[in-house]
Enzyme design. Structure first.
Site, PDB file in Angstrom:
ATOM      1  N   ARG A   1       0.805  -1.222   0.000  1.00  0.00           N
ATOM      2  CA  ARG A   1       0.000   0.000   0.000  1.00  0.00           C
ATOM      3  C   ARG A   1       0.836   1.269   0.000  1.00  0.00           C
ATOM      4  O   ARG A   1       0.334   2.328  -0.362  1.00  0.00           O
ATOM      5  CB  ARG A   1      -1.032  -0.043   1.125  1.00  0.00           C
ATOM      6  CG  ARG A   1      -2.127  -1.068   0.783  1.00  0.00           C
ATOM      7  CD  ARG A   1      -3.010  -1.345   1.944  1.00  0.00           C
ATOM      8  NE  ARG A   1      -2.273  -2.060   2.970  1.00  0.00           N
ATOM      9  CZ  ARG A   1      -2.687  -3.147   3.578  1.00  0.00           C
ATOM     10  NH1 ARG A   1      -3.846  -3.650   3.306  1.00  0.00           N
ATOM     11  NH2 ARG A   1      -1.954  -3.735   4.486  1.00  0.00           N
TER      12      ARG A   1
ATOM     13  N   GLU B   1       5.239  -9.914  14.861  1.00  0.00           N
ATOM     14  CA  GLU B   1       4.665 -10.593  16.019  1.00  0.00           C
ATOM     15  C   GLU B   1       4.370 -12.064  15.721  1.00  0.00           C
ATOM     16  O   GLU B   1       4.209 -12.874  16.627  1.00  0.00           O
ATOM     17  CB  GLU B   1       3.398  -9.875  16.514  1.00  0.00           C
ATOM     18  CG  GLU B   1       2.308  -9.686  15.483  1.00  0.00           C
ATOM     19  CD  GLU B   1       2.466  -8.447  14.603  1.00  0.00           C
ATOM     20  OE1 GLU B   1       1.479  -8.092  13.945  1.00  0.00           O
ATOM     21  OE2 GLU B   1       3.554  -7.859  14.541  1.00  0.00           O
TER      22      GLU B   1
END
Length: 182
Positions: free
Chosen positions: A69, A106
């Protein structure tokens, strides 16, 4: 730093065009969907204009956009401020010689790549992405640019998720965002 909601009326219009999709792509995630913003020419233009107004005249020679993006917002910003656009891509997407920066997410590891020679020593760079969450991807982008001798002036994101404290991982590097979501 972010624009105060009272400061510029365009911010409200932009924020109303970002759709929040619960439990996507997995349970517990509140996905910030910018495709609805892209469908509104005024909101999309306002987004680009706000970034351009901030960076015009700052002697930025490189706008580095993070896949994917960052590729939507980076090129129009680069064109408007007279800078080159450098794509920072996922592995094995760029032909030719690349340098890379691995980073931890993560849920695992990832990597950004950039063409060798795309950025020169001493160039002033702006890193662009749509969203900052934990900050890992922005840190990797900054490390990649700084390894080749660029000065990263600032990072710019449309959206910040401040509860995830990504800004704190940027080691004091300025971050400019248009909207925050709790």
């Amino acid at each position: 730093m972010s624009i105060l909601k009272d400061e510029d009326p365009r911010i409200h219009g932009i924020k109303t065009k970002i759709r929040v999709v619960p439990n996507f792509p997995k349970p517990g995630i509140m996905f910030q969907d910018i495709t609805t913003l892209l469908l509104d020419p005024k909101a999309f233009k306002d987004t680009i204009d706000l970034f351009v107004e901030r960076y015009k005249g700052k002697n930025i020679s490189v706008v580095a956009g993070i896949e994917a993006r960052g590729f939507i917002f980076g090129p129009p910003i680069a064109l408007a401020i007279g800078a080159k656009f450098v794509p920072l891509r996922k592995p094995k997407k760029l032909p030719g010689d690349v340098i890379f920066e691995e980073y931890t997410l993560e849920y695992g590891r990832d990597c950004l790549e950039m063409h060798v020679g795309a950025v020169q020593l001493g160039e002033r760079a702006l890193v662009v992405d749509d969203l900052i969450a934990t900050g890992g991807t922005l840190c990797a982008a900054m490390n990649l640019l700084e390894r080749v001798g660029a000065e990263v002036v600032e990072c710019a994101c449309l959206i910040e998720l401040p509860d995830l404290q990504g800004r704190e991982r940027l080691n004091g590097k300025p971050l400019y965002v248009l909207v925050e979501y709790q």
